[in-house]
Design an enzyme around this catalytic site. Structure first.
Site, PDB file in Angstrom:
ATOM      1  CD  GLU A 406      -3.040  -1.077   1.997  1.00  0.00           C
ATOM      2  OE1 GLU A 406      -2.634  -0.965   3.369  1.00  0.00           O
ATOM      3  OE2 GLU A 406      -4.190  -1.294   1.659  1.00  0.00           O
ATOM      4  CD  GLU A 486      -3.810  -7.109   3.139  1.00  0.00           C
ATOM      5  OE1 GLU A 486      -4.633  -6.457   3.519  1.00  0.00           O
ATOM      6  OE2 GLU A 486      -2.664  -6.778   3.102  1.00  0.00           O
TER       7      GLU A 486
HETATM    8  C1  GAL Z   1      -5.077  -3.915   4.174  1.00  0.00           C
HETATM    9  C2  GAL Z   1      -3.842  -3.528   4.503  1.00  0.00           C
HETATM   10  C3  GAL Z   1      -3.356  -4.368   5.865  1.00  0.00           C
HETATM   11  C4  GAL Z   1      -4.620  -4.298   6.795  1.00  0.00           C
HETATM   12  C5  GAL Z   1      -6.053  -4.395   6.218  1.00  0.00           C
HETATM   13  C6  GAL Z   1      -7.013  -4.209   7.179  1.00  0.00           C
HETATM   14  O1  GAL Z   1      -5.559  -2.666   3.255  1.00  0.00           O
HETATM   15  O2  GAL Z   1      -2.813  -3.988   3.533  1.00  0.00           O
HETATM   16  O3  GAL Z   1      -2.346  -4.045   6.482  1.00  0.00           O
HETATM   17  O4  GAL Z   1      -4.735  -2.782   7.036  1.00  0.00           O
HETATM   18  O5  GAL Z   1      -6.132  -3.744   5.020  1.00  0.00           O
HETATM   19  O6  GAL Z   1      -7.157  -4.706   8.665  1.00  0.00           O
END
Ligand code: GAL
Length: 989
Positions: A406, A486
């Site tokens: 990010e 993620e």
């Molecule tokens: C993503 C990020 C993580 C965490 C997650 C939400 O965007 O890469 O570090 O913030 O969202 O918990």
């Protein structure tokens, strides 16, 4: 004006070139331990005298190294998600900049050789300036990366003074805006290394594998001898050999060929894993075969030590991952302690090693001045990539380099890409946040909805915003494999849909893996006023900005207890699928490399949850990614009731990470149902629902054989005014009351107001229904009909519920509930809003003396509509206290879907038995949903003196909307008429 090193955007000064992290027999002296420490409020620290060996620091505090000073009683930890806790004024930092001055006096070990000496710091957050015996060695930033100084000729036998100044904030902090606690300090090991003259300082193992043949080449900065005795290999560095018939390394079979690299004065441990990573045909291949990573995002976290983890904790993480069928880890969002990667090599995990780069907070500047796009930061960013690659290049487990997280886009990512490709052409690169994906070998996203993922699998995704459809970037991206970096945000109760996601991930060749967000809740230990331990989140620290509870989004609770979400994930990603088809058991291996030979398949039959016959299946050899069929055991049920066959695939032998018998996968098949021991309930009489508007006027009820104000039906006593049950035989109770709400889970709050049904529930009042009993009717001797209208103040919406009680021949009470929506659910005041209630159910209060529940249905853990795969059909028993899942922030928990029957018991109390028709959802707790919502921490929940039992038609799923798509429609409870039935029976103790 740059006030000091800490505001210089450069990465450091005086440091040695980055190199591989390795273990050798050269002398190493740990400088971990008790250091002197003093915290000051500004970057000036204790002043210019810090390095002076003569400085009297006897009045200073002591602190353990490694640690974070904010977890050792100095200042406080801070948590932000995306925000910088300082103005965006790069590369500068505020004058208020807590600064820790550290000093250590040490002697050299008696036998310390006279050679080259190196001082190594494995991790200092956020930067360190280092002096030895009064002399400045240099400084470094890049918190999660090592740095070294050459201290040859600068050490004394006795009385060395090492001084380190550590600033909480530095220019490096602009590059370290990961969603986590800001935890300053010397938090990884400090060590003194003796480096033999003329010895090897750095080396690279090139160990590849193709079609059964390994190729090995070790290059080094000085000549050495490579020996791998088990392979009969002894070759000089720089010489390449092929090794026919070698066993390769994979996460499933982490075969390490151990040996040594001997150079002048030193023998270095080698652990060679032969493996080749490539992208071909739009797929990620390892050793020529496609792989599917079943992964998690792991931050380093311990509730007491923060990111300062010991080896035992690292091993615990890996054991837990392996035991839960995970085979991959993304080291979000920085390189972990080097020992963790050594353990990944040994235990077998695919690793996406991520660089310590995140500039997320620039989002609040519209990405203006984002470091990867600003030349000023180029050296610092490249330095981080180099230090990661050089340190970790020899680990077979590391198969992908991630450029960071990010951080938007910028030319420096091109430079980093170029540098890594040149230095290490053997591993593909990942970067998610640049929609061109020019610097990534993977297409990648976070938190897509299922239909989006499905289209990606088909290579039919929408072109990302900012990319021209049909452009070279668009065409190239479509050919890339997809890595889901993620998904399934595990905040609080959840995530749901893990099985749905896995089905999609296993359906398309394009997918190479997915990583749940995230491994562990970042709760920090605290004590309440009574000294009880609990876990703090950002909101428990009085600081602003504050990311509040968003750091509690892991599959493990902070103390590493697996959450129900992790158990569900284990089931969703199990590497063996078993399905009964045509009278046979079809066993499908989802392993990418290993056959199923290491597993035993055991089975047992249960009737009404009572164990009957059992045995072991004889399963033919089943290679990776293939299926075999075996006949079903001819099993006698040996009892009445629902009969189920369970087959479990278990480890035949102990492994490094789990004992023999550890369950890898299971399946259950319903074999049939025969009459139970107790007579089946009489079906409820056909009842016509009352016409919505023709509500009968309340009928004052004469007491039938009871006291005034009571209504009796056999042994059931009802309140003559509310129509609620007050007693059933000797069971005292109060209910049912229509319950259409739950204490919101984190996912009900959505993210930033999006997908936030909890707010809608409160807006229309689903959380505060009032009830009006409209009528009690006695159509015949054995029947009581209670009609209730329920709805919130200020609204027309609600339900008109008919409770029909019927006395059955065996004295049990049959209850049928018909709940019909009334009023305006498509809320006109809110225009767009169509609220769906989270629950359709009934709540009963029981005396507090009830302590246990036995049930037949899904268990043993909690289950919800979209998170129920881990639960099995069986007979379970639990104390009511143990039915509570202690989410760090209290919220709805402990539901059990598809419960056939349950018995609530307590010492000296008559048992209440409930039989669903065919089932009910149940929860039982000592506090109400309202109390659950109000509590901020588990210790806020106190025994209400009663047991609150929900017997529900259903509850909506849990989803993962706290960061992700809305809960899919199919897991919601649409507003429509609902009917559910059960029988209630008092059983004498
Ligand atoms: C993503 C990020 C993580 C965490 C997650 C939400 O965007 O890469 O570090 O913030 O969202 O918990």
């Amino acid at each position: 004006m740059i006030a000091g090193f800490h505001e210089d955007p450069g990465p450091g000064t005086g440091r040695r070139a980055p190199r591989a992290d390795f273990v050798s027999d050269a002398p190493r002296h740990s400088l971990n331990g008790q250091w002197r420490f003093l915290l000051s409020g500004t970057a000036a620290g204790t002043g210019p005298g810090l390095p002076d060996p003569a400085l009297d620091d006897s009045g200073w505090e002591r602190i353990r190294v490694p640690s974070h000073w904010v977890l050792e009683g100095h200042d406080r930890p801070l948590y932000t998600n995306t925000a910088y806790p300082f103005p965006i004024d790069p590369p500068y930092l505020p004058d208020d900049n807590p600064t820790g001055d550290y000093r250590l006096r040490f002697d050299l070990p008696a036998d310390w050789p006279a050679a080259r000496d190196v001082l190594r710091f494995q991790g200092v957050d956020s930067c360190g300036t280092v002096w030895l015996n009064g002399e400045l060695l240099g400084h470094s930033k890049g918190s999660r990366l090592p740095f070294e100084f050459d201290v040859t000729g600068r050490l004394r036998e006795r009385g060395n003074v090492l001084a380190v100044r550590v600033h909480r904030w530095s220019s490096g902090s602009y590059l370290e805006d990961q969603d986590m606690w800001w935890l300053p300090g010397i938090f990884r090991d400090v060590e003194l290394l003796s480096r033999p003259e003329g010895g090897i300082d750095d080396f690279t193992v090139h160990a590849s594998y193709h079609d059964g043949t390994g190729t090995l080449l070790v290059t080094a900065d000085a000549p050495g001898l490579v020996e791998l005795p088990a392979l009969g290999l002894a070759i000089p560095t720089g010489e390449q050999v092929t090794v026919p018939g070698v066993r390769p390394w994979s996460a499933e079979d982490p075969c390490l060929h151990r040996g040594t690299l001997t150079a002048a004065g030193e023998t270095i441990d080698l652990a060679v894993g032969f493996r080749t990573v490539e992208i071909a045909g739009g797929r990620l291949l390892v050793n020529g075969r496609p792989i599917l990573m079943r992964g998690v995002n792991r931050h380093e976290h311990d509730p007491d030590r923060g990111r300062s983890l010991d080896r035992a904790t690292m091993i615990r993480d890996i054991e837990l991952m392996k035991r839960h069928n995970l085979n991959a880890v993304r080291t979000s969002h920085y390189p972990p302690h080097p020992e963790f990667l050594r353990l990944c090599d040994e235990y077998g995990l695919w690793v996406v090693d991520e660089c310590d780069i995140e500039t997320h907070g620039f989002i609040y500047a519209g990405w203006e001045g984002n470091p990867p796009a600003e030349p000023m930061w180029r050296d610092a960013l490249l330095d981080r990539a180099r230090r990661m690659v050089e340190r970790d290049k020899n680990h077979p487990s590391v198969i992908i380099w991630s450029l960071g997280n990010e951080s938007g886009g910028g030319a420096t990512f091109g430079d980093i890409e170029e540098w890594i490709r040149e230095r290490d052409p053997t591993r593909p690169l990942h970067y998610e946040r640049d929609p061109s994906y020019r610097h990534s070998d993977f297409y990648s996203l976070m938190y897509p909805a299922q239909d989006t993922l499905e289209r990606i699998g088909q290579r039919k995704e929408d072109t990302p915003a900012g990319v021209e459809p049909g452009s070279p970037d668009d065409v190239r991206r479509r050919e890339l494999p997809f890595l889901l970096c993620e998904y399934a945000h595990a905040m609080g109760n959840g995530p749901g849909s893990l099985v749905d996601y896995q089905r999609i991930l296993e359906s398309y060749e394009r997918f190479c893996g997915a990583f749940v967000w995230e491994w562990i809740d970042h709760g920090l230990a605290g004590r309440d006023a009574l000294g009880r331990r609990y876990y703090r989140h950002g909101g428990d620290i009085d600081a602003s900005p504050n990311g509040e509870r968003f750091c509690l989004d892991g599959l493990l609770f902070p103390d590493r207890t697996p959450s129900p979400g992790l158990l569900e994930l284990r089931k969703a990603v199990e590497p063996v699928a078993m399905e009964v088809s045509g009278g046979e058991l079809v066993i499908t291996s989802k392993y990418d490399f290993t056959a199923l030979d290491q597993l035993t398949f055991r089975w047992f039959v249960e009737a009404d949850g009572m164990r009957g016959a059992s045995g072991t299946l004889s399963v033919p050899h089943c290679p990776a990614r293939s299926s075999v069929r075996v006949p079903l055991p001819s099993a006698e049920a040996g009892g009445d009731g629902e009969t189920w066959l369970t087959v479990e695939a278990v480890l035949a032998e102990e492994t490094r990470w789990a004992p023999a018998g550890h369950v890898i996968a299971f399946t259950q098949t319903h074999l049939g149902t025969t009459a139970r021991g107790r007579p089946p309930s009489t079906p409820s009489p056909a009842l016509s629902s009352p016409a919505p508007d023709a509500e009968p006027a309340p009928t004052p009820q004469p007491a039938v054989g009871g006291r005034v104000g009571e209504v009796r039906l056999g042994t059931a006593v009802f309140d003559g005014r509310t129509g609620r049950l007050a007693r059933l035989g000797d069971v005292e109770l109060d209910g049912p009351v229509l319950d259409v709400w739950r204490a919101p889970i984190e996912n009900d709050h959505g993210l930033g107001g999006a997908n936030a049904p909890a707010a809608d529930w409160e807006a229309v009042g689903v959380d505060r229904f009032l009830h009006r009993t409209a009528a009690l009717d006695r159509p015949d001797e054995r029947t009581l009909v209670v009609r209730v209208r329920s709805g919130p103040a200020t609204r027309t919406l609600g339900f008109r519920t008919t409770y029909t009680y019927r006395l059955l021949d065996d004295g049990t009470l049959h209850l049928r509930i018909d709940a019909d929506p009334v009023g305006d659910w498509d809320d006109t005041a809110y225009g767009h809003l169509t609220v769906t209630p989270p629950r359709m159910g009934t709540r009963f209060a029981l005396p507090g003396g009830y302590t246990d529940v036995t049930w037949f249905g899904l268990g043993p853990g909690e289950s919800y509509a979209d998170s129920r795969a881990a639960a099995r059909v069986g007979r379970f028993r639990s104390s009511i206290d143990a039915l509570q899942t202690p989410y760090v922030v209290p919220q709805e928990n402990g539901n059990h879907v598809e419960t056939r029957w349950l018995e609530v018991s307590g010492d000296g109390l008559p048992t209440l038995r409930v039989d669903g028709e065919p089932h009910v959802d149940f929860t039982a707790r000592r506090w109400t949903s309202e109390a659950l919502r109000a509590a901020r921490h588990p210790h806020d929940l106190t025994d209400s003196g009663r047991v609150w039992l929900n017997l529900d038609h259903g509850q909506q799923g849990v989803g993962s909307a706290s960061c992700g798509p809305a809960l899919p429609e199919r897991y919601r409870l649409k507003v429509r008429p609902r009917t559910w039935s059960m029988t209630l029976t008092p059983v004498r103790p």
